[in-house]
Enzyme design. Structure first.
Site, PDB file in Angstrom:
ATOM      1  N   ARG A  49       0.784  -1.365   0.030  1.00 57.96           N
ATOM      2  CA  ARG A  49       0.053  -0.094   0.162  1.00 57.96           C
ATOM      3  C   ARG A  49       0.772   1.075  -0.022  1.00 57.96           C
ATOM      4  O   ARG A  49       1.652   1.279   0.752  1.00 57.96           O
ATOM      5  CB  ARG A  49      -1.000  -0.014   1.373  1.00 57.96           C
ATOM      6  CG  ARG A  49      -1.876   1.319   1.127  1.00 57.96           C
ATOM      7  CD  ARG A  49      -2.842   1.257   2.388  1.00 57.96           C
ATOM      8  NE  ARG A  49      -3.754   2.496   2.090  1.00 57.96           N
ATOM      9  CZ  ARG A  49      -4.371   2.990   2.821  1.00 57.96           C
ATOM     10  NH1 ARG A  49      -4.080   2.851   4.392  1.00 57.96           N
ATOM     11  NH2 ARG A  49      -5.272   4.163   2.676  1.00 57.96           N
ATOM     12  N   GLY A  76      -5.034   2.252  -8.172  1.00 55.20           N
ATOM     13  CA  GLY A  76      -5.605   3.033  -9.279  1.00 55.20           C
ATOM     14  C   GLY A  76      -6.348   4.121  -8.468  1.00 55.20           C
ATOM     15  O   GLY A  76      -6.331   4.181  -7.031  1.00 55.20           O
ATOM     16  N   THR A 337      14.306   3.712 -26.883  1.00 52.67           N
ATOM     17  CA  THR A 337      13.862   5.110 -26.483  1.00 52.67           C
ATOM     18  C   THR A 337      13.283   4.973 -25.140  1.00 52.67           C
ATOM     19  O   THR A 337      13.148   6.137 -24.463  1.00 52.67           O
ATOM     20  CB  THR A 337      12.912   5.556 -27.737  1.00 52.67           C
ATOM     21  OG1 THR A 337      12.707   7.107 -27.375  1.00 52.67           O
ATOM     22  CG2 THR A 337      11.503   4.848 -27.710  1.00 52.67           C
ATOM     23  N   ARG A 340      16.254   5.253 -22.613  1.00 47.46           N
ATOM     24  CA  ARG A 340      16.788   6.539 -22.658  1.00 47.46           C
ATOM     25  C   ARG A 340      16.142   7.461 -22.025  1.00 47.46           C
ATOM     26  O   ARG A 340      16.659   8.270 -21.124  1.00 47.46           O
ATOM     27  CB  ARG A 340      16.906   7.167 -24.100  1.00 47.46           C
ATOM     28  CG  ARG A 340      18.014   6.186 -25.080  1.00 47.46           C
ATOM     29  CD  ARG A 340      17.727   6.843 -26.367  1.00 47.46           C
ATOM     30  NE  ARG A 340      18.726   6.259 -27.433  1.00 47.46           N
ATOM     31  CZ  ARG A 340      18.544   6.277 -28.666  1.00 47.46           C
ATOM     32  NH1 ARG A 340      17.735   7.401 -29.235  1.00 47.46           N
ATOM     33  NH2 ARG A 340      19.535   5.814 -29.354  1.00 47.46           N
TER      34      ARG A 340
END
Length: 561
Positions: A49, A76, A337, A340
């Protein structure tokens, strides 16, 4: 932000299996719990939690007296939970936003439940009365979810794949782990022996469609039609609302600020909303970069303009290279990508956790995919092709930018909020005529910029600042981050290794030394799991060999101007 984990029908000792759940402890540094399911000795839930709402009754799995047969583990935020509670007159037992899932499910079943949730979520819902298990994930996969399921009905679910890869099961030495698809829910039958059988997998929402919960929200009425002033006004209303609903938290709010258009609009609107809500603390904004970073300069300008408490995090190339291993472990990907861009975000998240009390962090993710912000959109053959590409990018966000944003912040116990991926804002933007959304006058995201032209939210030169990838903007134009990485990796991977790359890595074979280096690290942590990444992120419509915008002709022309 939390970490959820559950097993159904485990053959192995649960106390041993539960050790795997500790691999995601970073997602919930405030508390954790394991709970067995009554009557099913081989089923259990694990929960880590991060206490963001209801400090007292927020532990999970959530169970309420009214529905003793329901068990919910979810990660969420459901922004419309109070609105739904009032509208349907539900009696709440806690102040946890996720409790709404139990009430909606009891009222109308799983299909109606997921369609009514305005927010980001990944959940496991168990109904022991009807012998059902349900899994669900939000439209864009902002909250992560992975699952593993065997032919004999053993099911394991977790927020991150690292919590599943070491699980044991009698029928298979290698448990297949895969991401649960965004915008879907799955229905499974629970058998008396604790095993499960999949009944159906349902796509419940497409990003283009206005969500069902729009019928119940309190956004002021939008004006009809596609006249430019009408559209601009609607976009401002919806963006303002996307930020406002995301203020739902008991913890301090901060904001990542790169000085680009997206994060600047988020930070400026957020600060305005916090003032209107009479929040007592100043908004902390955070920028990261190396010396001479273009992002640092731009972010400083925005912070001065809006009046935030601004923090600048400096790092050097050595520090960036040193964290590559732990970044790839956190990300669970080898996409070039993504890695990076993750280094800067990982380091700034580490700074926030260590030096401040900001926990809920706003960011600009999702805007480039939604508003056609990548430089290669200038090369789109038609507005319709650009629209298709935008929707493809949104569909794949969970593999790339949303994955990066979640893992780099969750690794340090922070919760990320991304208003550009708000259901109402994104579905409205995608409903606009394709030719309204394409780059105009050589400027990407023209419509979004135009919508805020007269707002004075951010400085004009920032509002019209050209796109700069986060992984590029953290360094100076003279020496890009991707070049620094490539120079270092040149000495780590030799030509003989590259010559044997296809043999060693037949799936998604790396074409560059940088790609090979990242793949090696990934395989060390997650051997045989290369299929988690379906393909590398690369620009379209141009003959690109590198994902960096700084390698594209359009960027070079803009830099000289």
């Amino acid at each position: 932000m939390c970490g959820i984990w559950a097993l159904f029908g485990s053959d192995d000792c649960l106390s041993v299996q539960c050790l795997s759940a500790m691999k995601i402890a970073h997602r919930g540094p405030d508390a954790f719990r394991f709970e067995n399911v009554n009557g099913y000795t081989n089923c259990c839930f694990g929960f880590h939690r991060l206490a963001v709402v209801d400090q007292l009754f927020g532990m999970q799995p959530i169970r309420v007296k009214k529905y003793p047969y329901l068990w919910l583990c979810y990660n969420g935020e459901i922004y419309n939970h109070k609105k739904m509670q009032q509208h349907f007159e539900f009696e709440y037992q806690t102040k946890v936003d996720g409790e709404i899932i139990l009430h909606l499910y009891d009222k109308g079943g799983i299909e109606q439940t997921v369609c009514m949730l305005d927010g980001v979520f990944a959940f496991i819902l168990l109904d022991t009365a009807n012998k059902k298990v349900f899994l669900g994930r939000d439209t864009y996969g902002v909250r992560p979810l992975f699952k593993a399921m065997t032919e004999d009905g053993f099911l394991a679910v977790c927020s991150e794949a690292k919590g599943l890869v070491n699980l044991k099961h009698s029928t298979t030495p290698f448990l297949k782990v895969e991401p649960f698809l965004p915008g879907h829910y799955e229905v499974l039958d629970l058998k008396p022996n604790g095993k499960v059988a999949s009944v159906e997998m349902v796509k419940y929402h497409h990003c283009r469609d206005e969500p069902l919960h729009a019928l119940y929200d309190n956004v002021e009425k939008l004006f009809p039609g596609f006249e430019i002033e009408t559209v601009k006004n609607n976009l401002r209303i919806l963006f303002d609302n996307a930020i406002k609903k995301r203020l739902m938290t008991d913890r301090r709010i901060g904001c990542l600020l790169s000085g680009g258009l997206d994060s600047s609009l988020v930070a400026a609107t957020l600060l305005k909303q916090l003032k209107e809500a009479h929040v007592q603390y100043p908004l902390q904004t955070f920028a990261i970069g190396m010396e001479d970073s273009t992002d640092l300069l731009a972010a400083r300008k925005v912070a001065n303009h809006i009046g935030s408490e601004h923090h600048e995090v400096l790092f050097n190339s050595e520090e960036g290279i040193q964290v590559l291993d732990e970044v790839i472990f956190s990300l669970e990907t080898y996409d070039i990508t993504t890695i990076r861009a993750s280094v800067g975000m990982y380091l700034v998240s580490k700074y926030i956790r260590k030096n401040t009390d900001s926990v809920v962090i706003f960011s600009g993710e999702g805007s480039d995919e939604l508003t056609q912000g990548y430089i290669y959109f200038h090369k789109a053959p038609s507005p319709e092709k650009a629209e298709e590409e935008s929707e493809r990018l949104l569909k794949e966000l969970y593999l790339f930018d949303v994955l990066r944003a979640d893992r780099t912040t969750a690794a340090h116990g922070l919760e990320l909020r991304v208003p550009f991926l708000d259901h109402r804002f994104s579905s409205y933007y995608l409903s606009l005529p394709p030719d309204m959304r394409i780059p105009k006058n050589g400027i990407e995201k023209h419509l979004l910029r135009e919508a805020f032209e007269d707002s004075n939210l951010i400085p004009k030169d920032i509002l019209w600042r050209p796109k700069e990838a986060f992984s590029d903007g953290i360094t100076s134009v003279k020496n890009s981050w991707f070049r620094i990485l490539q120079e270092y990796i040149e000495h780590q991977v030799d030509d003989a290794m590259m010559a044997a790359a296809a043999q060693k890595f037949p799936f998604n074979t790396p074409k560059t030394k940088e790609g090979y280096y990242y793949r090696q690290i990934f395989e060390r942590h997650y051997p045989g799991r290369a299929d988690w990444l379906t393909h590398y992120w690369m620009p379209r419509w141009i003959n690109a060999t590198d994902p960096s915008a700084r390698t594209l002709a359009h960027y070079k022309a803009a830099a000289k101007a």
